[in-house]
Design a protein around this motif. Structure first.
Motif, PDB file in Angstrom:
ATOM      1  N   GLU A  39       0.933  -1.373  -0.046  1.00  0.00           N
ATOM      2  CA  GLU A  39      -0.299   0.104  -0.099  1.00  0.00           C
ATOM      3  C   GLU A  39       0.977   1.507   0.161  1.00  0.00           C
ATOM      4  O   GLU A  39       0.622   2.435  -0.799  1.00  0.00           O
ATOM      5  CB  GLU A  39      -0.765  -0.054   1.304  1.00  0.00           C
ATOM      6  N   ALA A  40       2.007   1.221   0.648  1.00  0.00           N
ATOM      7  CA  ALA A  40       2.707   2.545   0.928  1.00  0.00           C
ATOM      8  C   ALA A  40       3.617   2.699  -0.488  1.00  0.00           C
ATOM      9  O   ALA A  40       3.787   3.779  -0.893  1.00  0.00           O
ATOM     10  CB  ALA A  40       3.720   2.307   2.063  1.00  0.00           C
ATOM     11  N   ALA A  41       3.902   1.452  -1.029  1.00  0.00           N
ATOM     12  CA  ALA A  41       4.775   1.727  -2.373  1.00  0.00           C
ATOM     13  C   ALA A  41       3.993   2.373  -3.460  1.00  0.00           C
ATOM     14  O   ALA A  41       4.336   2.646  -4.447  1.00  0.00           O
ATOM     15  CB  ALA A  41       4.971   0.256  -2.655  1.00  0.00           C
ATOM     16  N   LEU A  42       2.332   2.412  -3.253  1.00  0.00           N
ATOM     17  CA  LEU A  42       1.803   3.018  -4.234  1.00  0.00           C
ATOM     18  C   LEU A  42       1.653   4.502  -4.040  1.00  0.00           C
ATOM     19  O   LEU A  42       0.922   5.079  -4.995  1.00  0.00           O
ATOM     20  CB  LEU A  42       0.258   2.169  -4.264  1.00  0.00           C
ATOM     21  N   VAL A 228      -5.534   2.599  -8.717  1.00  0.00           N
ATOM     22  CA  VAL A 228      -5.045   3.110  -7.416  1.00  0.00           C
ATOM     23  C   VAL A 228      -5.974   2.718  -6.304  1.00  0.00           C
ATOM     24  O   VAL A 228      -5.551   2.143  -5.234  1.00  0.00           O
ATOM     25  CB  VAL A 228      -4.513   4.549  -7.350  1.00  0.00           C
ATOM     26  N   VAL A 229      -7.178   3.166  -6.340  1.00  0.00           N
ATOM     27  CA  VAL A 229      -8.042   3.055  -5.309  1.00  0.00           C
ATOM     28  C   VAL A 229      -8.503   1.637  -4.932  1.00  0.00           C
ATOM     29  O   VAL A 229      -8.455   1.041  -3.732  1.00  0.00           O
ATOM     30  CB  VAL A 229      -9.380   3.813  -5.572  1.00  0.00           C
ATOM     31  N   LEU A 230      -8.704   0.657  -5.930  1.00  0.00           N
ATOM     32  CA  LEU A 230      -8.774  -0.637  -5.899  1.00  0.00           C
ATOM     33  C   LEU A 230      -7.703  -1.542  -5.338  1.00  0.00           C
ATOM     34  O   LEU A 230      -7.855  -2.178  -4.360  1.00  0.00           O
ATOM     35  CB  LEU A 230      -9.324  -1.378  -7.259  1.00  0.00           C
ATOM     36  N   TYR A 231      -6.512  -1.176  -5.828  1.00  0.00           N
ATOM     37  CA  TYR A 231      -5.168  -1.828  -5.183  1.00  0.00           C
ATOM     38  C   TYR A 231      -5.040  -1.418  -3.746  1.00  0.00           C
ATOM     39  O   TYR A 231      -4.780  -2.443  -2.930  1.00  0.00           O
ATOM     40  CB  TYR A 231      -3.853  -1.229  -6.030  1.00  0.00           C
ATOM     41  N   ARG A 232      -5.246  -0.075  -3.432  1.00  0.00           N
ATOM     42  CA  ARG A 232      -5.094   0.191  -1.917  1.00  0.00           C
ATOM     43  C   ARG A 232      -6.078  -0.345  -1.103  1.00  0.00           C
ATOM     44  O   ARG A 232      -6.037  -0.899  -0.271  1.00  0.00           O
ATOM     45  CB  ARG A 232      -5.060   1.765  -1.824  1.00  0.00           C
ATOM     46  N   ALA A 237      -7.543  -4.335   2.880  1.00  0.00           N
ATOM     47  CA  ALA A 237      -8.756  -5.390   3.166  1.00  0.00           C
ATOM     48  C   ALA A 237      -7.870  -6.664   3.757  1.00  0.00           C
ATOM     49  O   ALA A 237      -8.072  -7.398   4.773  1.00  0.00           O
ATOM     50  CB  ALA A 237      -9.753  -5.696   2.285  1.00  0.00           C
ATOM     51  N   LEU A 238      -6.805  -6.907   2.958  1.00  0.00           N
ATOM     52  CA  LEU A 238      -6.081  -8.238   3.111  1.00  0.00           C
ATOM     53  C   LEU A 238      -5.525  -7.897   4.610  1.00  0.00           C
ATOM     54  O   LEU A 238      -5.136  -9.017   5.437  1.00  0.00           O
ATOM     55  CB  LEU A 238      -5.019  -8.667   2.196  1.00  0.00           C
TER      56      LEU A 238
END
Length: 294
Positions: A39-42, A228-232, A237-238
């Motif tokens: 998440e931080a890498a994004l 971006v929103v979906l990946y984050r 969630a995981l």
């Protein structure tokens, strides 16, 4: 009646279960860190997409154009995407997000998409079977391909089913809570967000220019924002799922330790009773033999 042999077997089984729980704890702890790092890498790429939208919106404003529409010619029909889990042993994780989804599902919700087989099964049991089910990857490396699949499906919904609003619902960590339901708007991009991007200052002296068609560029930037929103959201969630599972395994470990202490105490008491009974048999036999000798 429990014997020393049966108690010994129970102690061995309890130790094996404890070993499995400790392994799951370790895997969950490592996974939480991996998804937090993903998440931080994004953040850098998210900033790049935001700058692209800022440049496009400021160019439109300079030409006297209004804020653009960030969704196709959709109707008032809505779609909801729910992120749950594929695996169990994570406490109330799926129950929390499914209850939140049930509260949001309404008559205008034409399409329900679910990421995670267990959440999909709960919604189906509640009388709202999902229209599309996605399965979660086993590692961070699989997040990007899942996000692309979801984006393709969302694009199909907007084109073929007239969906004009897409919302995302998932759990995330918040303070001491491992799973708190959170909703995000995927499409359209809220006007408040567009205005914030429009009013954002440009980091350099010179403003960027571009030759690409405005509509095509906007479509591409909106798609990248979706990514971006979906990946984050998936990473959050995981991480929440593994945090909930970690808490569940910690509780299980405490229960196992308590059970093991009880079994050890019972084993020692049973062993002492066995030793005492054998000594009494020896003494009784000795006295019987001595009495016959006299």
């Amino acid at each position: 009646m429990e014997t020393l042999e049966s108690l010994s077997d129970l102690l061995e089984t309890t130790g094996e279960i404890r070993s499995i729980v400790r392994t799951m704890k370790s895997l969950s702890a490592v996974s939480i860190r991996q998804y937090e790092q993903a998440e931080a890498a994004l953040s850098g790429y998210e900033r790049t997409v935001e700058l692209g939208l800022t440049a496009l919106l400021q160019d439109r404003a300079a030409r006297g154009l209004p804020l653009p529409s960030t969704v196709g010619a959709g109707t008032g029909r809505a779609a909801l995407i729910v992120i749950g889990s594929d695996r169990g042993l994570c406490g109330r994780y799926n129950g929390i997000v499914v209850r939140a989804a049930a509260e949001r599902l309404g008559e205008d919700t034409a399409v329900l998409g679910v990421i995670g087989a267990r959440a999909a099964a709960r919604l189906a049991a509640a009388g709202r079977p999902p229209d599309r089910v996605f399965f979660l990857p086993g590692a961070v490396a699989g997040l990007a391909s899942l996000v692309q699949s979801v984006i393709v499906e969302v694009d199909r919904w907007t084109r073929a089913r007239g969906i004009g609003c897409v919302e995302l619902l998932h759990n995330r960590r918040a303070g001491t809570a491992s799973a708190v339901p959170t909703a995000r708007s995927l499409l359209p991009i809220p006007d408040t967000d567009l205005r914030d991007l429009l009013g954002a200052g440009w980091p350099g002296r010179g403003r960027p220019f571009f030759r690409m068609d405005h509509d095509r560029l906007l479509s591409w930037l909106v798609r990248q924002r979706l990514f971006v929103v979906l990946y984050r959201a998936l990473a959050e969630a995981l991480a929440s799922e593994h945090a909930t599972r970690l808490a569940a395994m910690q509780r299980a470990e405490r229960k196992i330790d308590e059970r093991k202490d009880d079994l050890n105490a019972l084993y020692r008491r049973k062993r002492q009773e066995t030793i005492t009974r054998e000594l009494l048999d020896v003494v009784s036999g000795f006295e019987a033999v001595g009495g016959e000798g006299r």
